[in-house]
Enzyme design. Sequence first.
Site, mmCIF file in Angstrom:
data_model
loop_
_atom_site.group_PDB
_atom_site.id
_atom_site.type_symbol
_atom_site.label_atom_id
_atom_site.label_comp_id
_atom_site.label_asym_id
_atom_site.label_seq_id
_atom_site.Cartn_x
_atom_site.Cartn_y
_atom_site.Cartn_z
ATOM 1 N N ASP A 1 78.216 47.464 64.816
ATOM 2 C CA ASP A 1 76.911 47.162 65.394
ATOM 3 C C ASP A 1 76.932 47.459 66.889
ATOM 4 O O ASP A 1 77.989 47.457 67.526
ATOM 5 C CB ASP A 1 76.551 45.692 65.149
ATOM 6 C CG ASP A 1 75.060 45.435 65.206
ATOM 7 O OD1 ASP A 1 74.430 45.363 64.120
ATOM 8 O OD2 ASP A 1 74.509 45.311 66.310
ATOM 9 N N TYR B 1 58.892 56.762 62.277
ATOM 10 C CA TYR B 1 59.566 55.912 61.298
ATOM 11 C C TYR B 1 59.457 56.500 59.898
ATOM 12 O O TYR B 1 60.462 56.655 59.190
ATOM 13 C CB TYR B 1 58.982 54.496 61.333
ATOM 14 C CG TYR B 1 59.725 53.520 60.451
ATOM 15 C CD1 TYR B 1 60.982 53.038 60.823
ATOM 16 C CD2 TYR B 1 59.183 53.076 59.250
ATOM 17 C CE1 TYR B 1 61.672 52.143 60.017
ATOM 18 C CE2 TYR B 1 59.870 52.177 58.439
ATOM 19 C CZ TYR B 1 61.112 51.718 58.827
ATOM 20 O OH TYR B 1 61.797 50.844 58.019
ATOM 21 N N LYS C 1 62.535 58.063 57.594
ATOM 22 C CA LYS C 1 62.876 57.386 56.347
ATOM 23 C C LYS C 1 62.650 58.306 55.138
ATOM 24 O O LYS C 1 63.417 58.249 54.162
ATOM 25 C CB LYS C 1 62.089 56.083 56.208
ATOM 26 C CG LYS C 1 62.474 55.034 57.243
ATOM 27 C CD LYS C 1 63.967 54.706 57.199
ATOM 28 C CE LYS C 1 64.352 53.612 58.158
ATOM 29 N NZ LYS C 1 65.800 53.273 58.097
ATOM 30 N N THR D 1 63.422 40.143 58.917
ATOM 31 C CA THR D 1 64.487 40.560 59.826
ATOM 32 C C THR D 1 63.886 40.661 61.226
ATOM 33 O O THR D 1 62.744 40.267 61.448
ATOM 34 C CB THR D 1 65.062 41.929 59.419
ATOM 35 O OG1 THR D 1 64.052 42.937 59.619
ATOM 36 C CG2 THR D 1 65.509 41.931 57.960
#
Length: 299
Positions: free
Chosen positions: A37, A157, A161, A192
Amino acid sequence: MNMFNGRTALISGGAEGIGLSIAHALGDQGMNIVLADINEQSLQYATTALNAKGISTHSVMLDVAKQEHWQRAVEDASAAFGGLHFLVNNAGVTGVQGDIENQSDKAWRWALDVNLMGVVYGAKYAVPKIKSHGEGGWIINVASMAGMGGSPYGGSYTATKNAVVALSEGWAGELKRDNISVSVLCPGFVKTRIHESTRNIQDDYIDSDIHNDQSSKKANPFSAQLQDNAKKMVENGIEVELIGQRVVEALNQNEFYIFTHPGYRTMVQKRAKAIDDAFIKAAESKVVGHLINRDSELF
């Protein structure tokens, strides 16, 4: 027999959210977990949480947009547990929502480098390691339901994707002979912090269009409205713990497309029908209809 027990998984963006949910689920199956991360503090918290459950865990700092980081992360993961069997390309950002003419080059580059090239680099360095032990393995690329079509004002985005879905489809065929299974995870809205992606933005991508402070919202109320809408959808999403459980279930059933929101089926069916109808129009066309059997042998 548990096919995961004793094997090692490297998870990008693994310190929270979907990545951490998958880490818990795979760890519960007996896998060694390597969390990677960009956020060091979150990484420490996540590692502590997994270790507290008795899950063998190692952590490494990773900016997925940098090839040298990936190379180091894969070497580190392999050295930590004596091999690498599983890659989860999870790290991703929302990019910047907005209309076509107001999307900056840096905003596009940020989404492309993290969401797409981060996946490419992950596979580039992890696949040789997975191949090297000759036992096969897995790759999961985390896309989105946005990867099943387009979304107004979400250009970077949805583009990235969709690309991840197509890459996964290609890699599934390419890696089959090496006994490496590929799946693509396409979740809908999940609780999230994806809508707060700018909290971890790298310095190379910062410009006036990539921020989340109150002054910028006043300067661009349309963009602010899009951000607020996205925040509400995420906060009303499903519990993140379900994602890891669903992934384990899907892998045990050898699923390629891993969906978490069955209610989206109608949307995908509608798109598939529109595509099929377009092929019917092409077959009926006076211009290209005679080509209907030309390339059938390719499929």
